[in-house]
Design a protein around this motif. Structure first.
Motif, short mmCIF file in Angstrom:
data_model
loop_
_atom_site.label_atom_id
_atom_site.label_comp_id
_atom_site.label_asym_id
_atom_site.label_seq_id
_atom_site.Cartn_x
_atom_site.Cartn_y
_atom_site.Cartn_z
N UNK A 207 -4.22 -9.82 -5.10
CA UNK A 207 -5.42 -10.05 -3.91
C UNK A 207 -6.53 -10.71 -4.76
N UNK A 208 -6.85 -9.97 -5.87
CA UNK A 208 -8.26 -10.42 -6.67
C UNK A 208 -7.76 -11.84 -7.28
N UNK A 209 -6.73 -12.38 -7.77
CA UNK A 209 -6.33 -13.53 -8.01
C UNK A 209 -6.49 -14.39 -6.87
N UNK A 217 1.27 -16.37 -11.96
CA UNK A 217 2.88 -15.73 -11.76
C UNK A 217 2.79 -14.24 -12.02
N UNK A 218 2.58 -13.52 -10.92
CA UNK A 218 2.64 -12.06 -11.56
C UNK A 218 4.04 -11.50 -11.53
N UNK A 219 4.23 -10.87 -12.63
CA UNK A 219 5.56 -10.30 -12.62
C UNK A 219 5.39 -8.67 -12.74
N UNK A 220 6.37 -8.02 -11.91
CA UNK A 220 6.24 -6.77 -11.73
C UNK A 220 7.20 -6.20 -12.80
N UNK A 245 -3.64 -7.02 4.29
CA UNK A 245 -4.04 -7.04 2.79
C UNK A 245 -4.49 -8.32 2.18
N UNK A 246 -3.70 -9.31 2.36
CA UNK A 246 -4.38 -10.66 1.73
C UNK A 246 -4.26 -11.78 2.51
N UNK A 275 -3.89 -8.67 -17.58
CA UNK A 275 -5.06 -8.49 -16.36
C UNK A 275 -4.77 -6.98 -15.91
N UNK A 276 -3.78 -6.19 -15.69
CA UNK A 276 -3.71 -5.03 -15.33
C UNK A 276 -4.39 -4.18 -16.16
N UNK A 277 -4.16 -4.14 -17.76
CA UNK A 277 -5.02 -3.46 -18.47
C UNK A 277 -6.49 -3.50 -18.44
#
Length: 594
Positions: A207-209, A217-220, A245-246, A275-277
């Motif tokens: 959502x922030x992106x 490309x967000x990878x879980x 949400x988005x 980005x997470x950290x």
């Protein structure tokens, strides 16, 4: 977490998900385990092609009819093969929604539908199926199903339009997923609750992106991916939740599997980690949730060709010897550890820093000392992954080494020590990775104690597997040790002594086997297995007669079913029958069971 990072995490946890994703994830794991036992649905072969046909021309029309007007009072139970294709179709939520709208004018959800592994009303669903598709059986998967042999003549004429989505490729992309999420701790509530919280964090980053117009490309990690899959299995709720949400339905892109450094998946994971950290101030990795590597080679022997039927034999109800062999219970955890930073070093300190760690107490699974660099002091990060017993303390030592050794002398110096009690952190660290500063007990008096910042994650403790080894001794004649046995066993002519030892080479069981030859059994040889406890007392454990090995005073019986050459690979087929039926296939290089 710093204040801003705590606020970001709190904002992520406000995301509303309209389904109980912990319960859905547990059910998904049960279903995937059942599919994994029916591996023909993984392969691009006749079974998969039939399943896709049945899904497109039988299940989807039946589901659409059921959603428009319920066809049964109880929930409709989807056949296993159709459920697998439906599962893979829903994991492309945008395409699934488009197909449903084009074909049926509405989104086909899973309301009032049960999994084949939950099917309490399966008989009623089977009657509905038979009334709509009299020439196509409800159950496809099975050794004697006629649909597998003569499916062409049983196929319905495909008069209605259907999806042209490449479902074979969709299945292939999912056929290794269960291996990554199949360990026992995945079913634990604490692990899954943490996964739901992390999934909310993952959605928050995307959502922030979107808000900042960053194309990433967000990878879980796999725990997040399991919850993401679970959410998509509720297609109506997923679409509604993600739009709220988005502002749009989030696509699930599983087409990239190349983990080579520098490729899209690798770059995306590195960027997501950073980005997470930065956003949340915590580690993105999680114990038990990372890539395990490629699955082992699957069983190549077709069980439907070699297993005719299951026969359950009656067995003695006396459980006298059921607990004859007592093995110690040990709990196992996976640990991930990173040394993030260090502070309050002595002024003027020079040299390389590292942290050594080991279990303070004896540990069967982790009995060595390892070292880690400090992430903030080096390029890149180093994370240790290991398994150990769930109790005891982890001892950490901060070590300083000079940049160069003088004439080969070891000049390493321990600056301080600390320890972590694993049991104290279990409830917290098995849900989410933790970060904390630890003060060291230092070897010198400095104005401030040196501290190290660690990132730590644990899996929930699970029962450790037993690893036993058979150590065969040379055969002995009866005269050497017949005095150890009761008189009724002294008729054996030749004995073989076998010890069973554990990982520490401690003897757990001593087994003596021999051939029995009497006047009554000259034409055949019977074998018996006799166990002797530490006190010297002997017990008749099993007896082999022909091809059947019966376990004395036990509910289990082992029978040799077939010996042969399947696809030019030698194998032996055994059937272990008791409270459940287990088929064992012993090949020239592996032992499989199902």
């Amino acid at each position: 977490m710093e204040t801003q990072q705590e606020l970001e995490w709190g904002e992520a946890q406000k995301i509303v998900l309209s389904e109980n994703l912990v319960a859905t994830a547990k059910q998904q794991l049960l279903f995937l385990a059942e599919i994994d036992r029916n591996r023909g649905l993984y392969d691009d072969g006749p079974l998969l092609h039939i399943a896709i046909y049945r899904y497109k021309y039988c299940w989807l029309p039946l589901l659409a009819k059921h959603i428009e007007s319920p066809v049964t009072e109880n929930p409709l139970v989807v056949p296993l093969d159709c459920e697998w294709i439906w599962h893979c179709h829903r994991l492309n939520p945008v395409r699934y929604k488009t197909d449903c709208m084009e074909l049926y004018g509405r989104r086909l959800g899973n309301s009032n539908v049960l999994s084949s592994t939950q099917g309490t009303s399966k008989e009623e669903s089977e009657k509905i199926w038979d009334s709509m598709y009299p020439s196509e059986p409800y159950e496809l998967v099975g050794p004697n199903n006629h649909s597998l042999q003569g499916f062409a003549e049983n196929f319905l004429e495909a008069k209605q339009s259907t999806t042209n989505y490449d479902l074979i490729s969709a299945v292939k992309r999912q056929n290794t997923f269960f291996y990554q999420v199949s360990r026992p701790y995945w079913k634990e509530d604490t692990f899954l609750e943490g996964a739901v919280a992390r999934y909310k964090g993952f959605l928050h980053l995307i959502k922030r992106n979107k808000e900042m117009r960053i194309n990433r490309f967000s990878v879980p990690t796999y725990d997040i991916d399991l919850i993401w899959h679970s959410h998509q299995l509720h297609p109506v709720s997923y679409c509604n939740d993600l739009v709220a949400i988005m502002g749009k339905v989030l696509q699930h892109d599983d087409t990239d599997s190349d983990r080579t450094k520098g490729q899209k998946l690798d770059v995306g994971f590195s960027e997501t980690t950073a980005q997470w950290e930065e956003t949340f101030g915590s580690r993105y990795w999680k114990a038990g949730a990372m890539y395990r590597g490629s699955p082992p080679s699957p069983l190549t022997v077709d069980k439907y060709k070699i297993v005719d039927s299951h026969h359950y034999s009656s067995a003695p109800s006396n459980n006298t010897n059921q607990n004859l062999i007592q093995l110690p219970q040990k709990l196992l955890v996976q640990v991930m550890l990173e040394i993030v930073d260090v502070r309050n070093l002595p002024s003027g300190h020079k040299g390389k820093l590292l942290v050594s760690f080991n279990k303070k107490q004896e540990d069967v699974f982790f009995n060595t000392k390892k070292q880690l660099r400090i992430s903030s002091k080096t390029r890149g990060k180093q994370v240790a992954v290991f398994q150990c017993e769930s109790n005891g303390e982890l001892l950490l030592e901060l070590i300083s080494r000079p940049s160069f050794n003088f004439r080969g002398l070891k000049l390493a110096k321990v600056l301080g020590k600390t320890s972590i009690n694993l049991e104290d952190l279990q409830n917290v660290a098995s849900k989410l990775p933790i970060e904390k500063w630890l003060d060291l007990t230092c070897t010198a008096n400095w104005s401030k104690p040196i501290s190290i910042r660690i990132g730590l994650s644990l899996t929930p403790p699970v029962s450790a597997p037993y690893k036993l080894h058979f150590v065969s001794m040379l055969p002995f004649k009866k005269s050497y040790f017949s005095f150890l046995l009761p008189r009724r066993f002294q008729q054996f002519k030749c004995w073989t002594n076998i010890n069973v030892v554990n990982e520490a080479s401690n003897r757990i069981i001593n087994i003596q086997t021999g051939n029995l030859s009497t006047e009554k059994t000259k034409s055949s040889i019977n074998k018996k297995v006799i166990g002797r406890t530490a006190s010297g007392k002997t017990h008749l454990l099993a007896e082999l007669k022909g091809t059947v090995c019966s376990m004395e005073n036990s509910n289990w019986m082992l029978q040799i079913k077939k010996t042969g050459d399947e696809d030019k690979r030698l194998f032996e087929l055994f059937e272990l029958t008791g409270t459940r039926n287990v088929t064992l296939i012993l090949s020239i290089d592996s032992l499989f069971y199902y």
